[in-house]
Design a protein around this motif. Structure first.
Motif, short mmCIF file in Angstrom:
data_model
loop_
_atom_site.label_atom_id
_atom_site.label_comp_id
_atom_site.label_asym_id
_atom_site.label_seq_id
_atom_site.Cartn_x
_atom_site.Cartn_y
_atom_site.Cartn_z
N MET A 325 2.06 -2.09 -5.35
CA MET A 325 1.29 -3.07 -4.35
C MET A 325 0.14 -3.59 -4.63
SD MET A 325 -1.03 -3.49 -1.88
CE MET A 325 -1.79 -1.48 -1.78
N ARG A 326 -0.69 -2.74 -5.70
CA ARG A 326 -1.95 -3.06 -6.04
C ARG A 326 -1.90 -4.18 -7.05
NH1 ARG A 326 -6.92 -0.55 -6.72
NH2 ARG A 326 -7.96 -0.74 -8.94
N TRP A 421 1.06 -9.68 5.77
CA TRP A 421 0.22 -8.22 5.92
C TRP A 421 0.29 -7.39 4.69
CZ3 TRP A 421 -2.47 -7.22 10.70
CH2 TRP A 421 -2.31 -8.37 11.66
N HIS A 422 -0.78 -6.53 4.49
CA HIS A 422 -0.79 -5.49 3.98
C HIS A 422 0.37 -4.66 4.15
CE1 HIS A 422 -2.13 -2.13 1.81
NE2 HIS A 422 -3.22 -2.44 1.12
N ASN A 423 1.32 -4.08 3.26
CA ASN A 423 2.49 -3.47 3.70
C ASN A 423 2.23 -1.85 3.95
OD1 ASN A 423 1.71 -2.34 1.24
ND2 ASN A 423 3.82 -2.45 0.14
N THR A 425 0.33 -1.64 6.75
CA THR A 425 -0.31 -1.86 8.13
C THR A 425 0.64 -1.20 9.14
OG1 THR A 425 -1.55 -3.64 7.21
CG2 THR A 425 -1.09 -3.43 9.86
N LYS A 456 5.67 -8.72 5.24
CA LYS A 456 4.87 -7.24 4.75
C LYS A 456 5.61 -7.01 3.25
CE LYS A 456 4.31 -3.53 6.85
NZ LYS A 456 4.46 -2.49 7.86
N SER A 458 5.20 -6.94 -0.50
CA SER A 458 3.94 -6.86 -1.38
C SER A 458 3.78 -7.99 -2.09
CB SER A 458 3.81 -5.61 -2.10
OG SER A 458 2.49 -5.68 -3.01
N GLU A 461 -2.53 -6.47 -3.90
CA GLU A 461 -3.69 -6.16 -2.87
C GLU A 461 -4.81 -7.50 -2.78
OE1 GLU A 461 -5.96 -2.07 -2.38
OE2 GLU A 461 -6.22 -3.01 -4.41
N TYR A 464 -5.98 -10.11 0.02
CA TYR A 464 -6.43 -9.79 1.48
C TYR A 464 -8.08 -9.87 1.40
CZ TYR A 464 -1.76 -8.51 2.06
OH TYR A 464 -0.26 -8.64 1.88
N GLU A 468 -6.56 -7.06 6.57
CA GLU A 468 -5.11 -6.41 6.73
C GLU A 468 -4.04 -7.46 6.52
OE1 GLU A 468 -4.43 -2.25 8.46
OE2 GLU A 468 -5.41 -3.70 9.84
N ASN A 469 -4.53 -8.71 6.73
CA ASN A 469 -3.69 -9.92 6.88
C ASN A 469 -4.31 -11.23 6.53
OD1 ASN A 469 -5.40 -10.48 9.30
ND2 ASN A 469 -3.50 -11.39 10.29
#
Length: 680
Positions: A325-326, A421-423, A425, A456, A458, A461, A464, A468-469
């Motif tokens: 995700m990062r 959205w950040h996955n 969340t 959601k 990814s 990172e 954002y 969070e979104n």
């Protein structure tokens, strides 16, 4: 003559030292295997994109700290052997040997056992070192090649480390033995570590306190189940209280349990006089009564060992899941103008912020043979809608990001918007936001949320910033919004080496930004390096390398710490039982004279050892179940996303199963040796 006598005693006592010898051998082998990674002769062949220097340093120094805890085991074993053989030492003194000579003989004897364990451990360690090498190579997706080899510098470090430990304890024992009076040596078998010194009300009160502490522990878990987790100090407090109260309750329980057992035994007359129960209860109570703190400490050490096994494996998997995700792209350059930065440099608006053009970066990558196959310059905008400021990007940029990661592109009507959205969340947070914001008023125009209201998958990172979104708007809407920053992501054909990626991230991007934005840098630079707060490059190969170093260190050291704690506890528990088998041998002979058959005697031995082994492990399993469950409740959403529920469960099962496997081996060895001591 005395040295020969010490050697002879070492040979005679080898069976008594067997469990201790095996424990030290295994710990030496693991120490050698892990420390060998930092040897000057060690060669770990991997691709140029990996660099494990940090891993070697972490393993080297952390191993010293973990292994140093073995001094507790060595000290206990020496104390156990001294106590067991005080009458033997008294005999030597009565025969004319000086007490300091007897102490020296014991020192030589334990040193011989220690040296033999070190030698055996080093040879076994060569096999373990190959296993650790295989773990590293598999994690780096490299071919595994085995090569047995002794590393002389690591061999020297291992000898010096453990011999120093044996010398420190040995010299201390010499001082202790020289000061013990002859009469105390002769009466040592009559001494106990603890007796009831207080009234029954005190022990009953402590037992009641242990029950209360366990109830508090359980109530914290129930409270956590019904609490909305927000990662605040209040939420974390329940996890800490449950663990602390469980530990305190365990010590209170063991301190008072022997008195409660005696009280129950006296009340339960029929059971007490049934068969050999009186003998069995007496043996169990006698041991628990003499060392309650030791038994409680063993339970807590088991708890620490299992937590170490489980949590380190889970955390390592967490880090690997977070990596995807990062940084999902090969190159991710974040142009991050944080609110604090804007205030610090006194920029009132966003008009002065440079709109970066990354064409020079693309040319650099292509000219150096990395061949950019896809890229996207993601422009971000500030949207003032519904009385709040939110971050937005263009639909075309969003679809480009999705296509680079293999996702399907999406569509929006001219009067629609959607959210990314950040996955990690929570779904309830997303649903709550969507229900409260079915539409946005942007500069007098109303935009409704689309049918697919939230995504959601990814997309990195860095997109954002601190939220969070992010809002996805049609391209033409963004033309009239205030620009904030431009991120750059790219996928390349040819992977960078570690050194090249480090240069690109640490030097090239910094120089490029200063060169292309000299006026901005000159006007707003501070005493610190401003560019690194404005530009934050992330290279996937570097991030992968760093995560691998971290996860491998956690896995190797976590398992090693768990093994050391487990083996210390089991060895102490085992030797505690074997001490009983020798000191109370006459009790079993009395049973035989009373007509008790050998099979019944063996059953008594099995029951006695089972109680001593099962009670601590049962308490530890209850404790680790509470801790792991609370841990899961606290980080449930993150674990689900980055670890996976199945992986979390399997990691927990693996930790408990590994411990139980070692536990059963020690139980079997203790039972066999106990019977041998009683029968001989």
């Amino acid at each position: 003559m005395y040295v020969k006598l010490a050697k002879g005693n070492a040979k005679k006592s080898i069976k008594d030292y067997l469990i201790y010898f095996i424990t030290i051998t295994i710990c030496v082998s693991l120490f050698y295997a892990i420390t060998s990674l930092s040897s000057s002769s060690y060669e770990l062949i991997t691709e140029e994109s990996y660099n494990f220097r940090a891993l070697k340093l972490i393993l080297q120094y952390a191993t010293y700290v973990i292994t140093a805890t073995l001094i507790l085991l060595v000290a206990y074993v020496n104390k156990y052997m001294i106590r067991r053989r005080k009458r033997e030492f008294a005999t030597y003194v009565l025969l004319g040997a000086e007490q300091k000579i007897v102490a020296f003989m014991f020192f030589v004897e334990t040193l011989i056992i220690g040296i033999l364990a070190i030698i055996a451990g080093i040879f076994i360690g060569t096999l373990f070192s190959q296993a650790i090498t295989a773990i590293v190579l598999i994690s780096a997706k490299q071919e595994v090649i085995f090569s047995l080899k002794l590393y002389m510098d690591t061999l020297g470090i291992t000898f010096i480390f453990f011999i120093s430990m044996f010398f420190i304890i040995g010299l201390y024992n010499v001082i202790v033995l020289r000061k013990i009076k002859l009469i105390d040596m002769l009466n040592a078998h009559k001494q106990v570590e603890f007796q009831f010194k207080r009234s029954g009300k005190v022990y009953s009160g402590i037992f009641a306190l242990s029950v209360i502490l366990y109830v508090i522990c359980g109530s914290c878990t129930i409270k956590l189940m019904n609490l909305k987790i927000d990662y605040s100090v209040k939420s974390l407090m329940y996890v800490g209280i449950s663990l602390i109260t469980f530990i305190m309750g365990t010590y209170a329980l063991f301190y008072s349990i022997s008195y409660i057992m005696i009280y129950t035994k006296n009340k339960w007359v029929n059971f007490k006089y049934e068969g050999t129960n009186l003998f069995l209860i007496g043996s169990i109570v006698s041991k628990i009564k003499t060392a309650p703190i030791l038994m409680a400490t063993i339970s807590m050490t088991f708890l620490g060992a299992m937590i170490s096994f489980i949590i380190t494996i889970v955390m390592a998997q967490w880090a690997l899941g977070y990596l995807d995700m990062r940084v999902p792209y090969d190159i991710d350059i974040r142009n991050n103008y944080s609110t604090s930065f804007l205030k610090e440099v006194n920029i009132d608006g966003v008009k002065e912020l440079p709109k970066l053009d990354y064409s020079d970066v693309i040319d650099y990558l292509n000219n150096n043979g990395y061949d950019v196959k896809s890229y996207c310059q993601v422009e971000k905008y500030i949207v003032n809608a519904n009385n709040e400021s939110i971050l937005a990007i263009r639909l075309s940029d969003f679809n480009k990001l999705r296509s680079m990661l293999g996702y399907e592109e999406m569509e929006l009507k001219d009067n629609e918007f959607t959210t990314q959205w950040h996955n990690a969340t929570k779904d309830e947070v997303i649903n709550n936001y969507v229900s409260k914001n079915p539409s946005l008023n942007i500069r007098g125009e109303i935009y409704n949320i689309s049918g697919n209201s939230a995504y959601k998958e990814s997309i990195g990172e860095g997109i954002y910033r601190s939220t969070e979104n992010i809002i996805i708007l049609p391209d033409k809407v963004c033309d009239n919004l205030d620009f904030v920053e431009t991120n750059f992501v790219a996928n390349i054909e040819n992977e960078m080496s570690y050194e090249e990626a480090n240069y690109f991230q640490s030097n090239y991007i910094n120089d490029w930004f200063i060169k292309n934005n000299s006026e901005f840098v000159k006007k707003y630079s501070t005493e610190g390096d401003m560019t690194f707060r404005v530009i934050d490059p992330r290279i996937k190969s570097l991030e992968t390398n760093n995560i691998l170093n971290t996860t491998l260190a956690m896995r190797i050291l976590g398992i090693y710490l768990g093994v050391v704690l487990l083996m210390i506890s089991l060895t102490i528990l085992s030797l505690s039982q074997l001490s009983d088998s020798i000191e109370h041998k006459d009790r079993f002979n009395v049973l035989r004279k009373l007509g008790i058959e050998e099979n019944e005697v063996n059953k008594i031995i099995l029951k006695q050892i089972s109680v001593y082994f099962i009670v601590p492990i049962t308490i530890a399993i209850i404790g680790v179940s509470i801790f792991i469950y609370n841990y899961y409740l606290f980080y449930k959403n993150i674990i689900t996303v980055f670890v996976g529920d199945k992986t979390f469960i399997l990691s927990s099962i693996f930790g408990v199963a590994l411990m139980l496997g070692v536990y059963i081996c020690y139980f079997g060895g203790t039972y066999y040796t106990f019977k041998r001591n009683v029968n001989n």
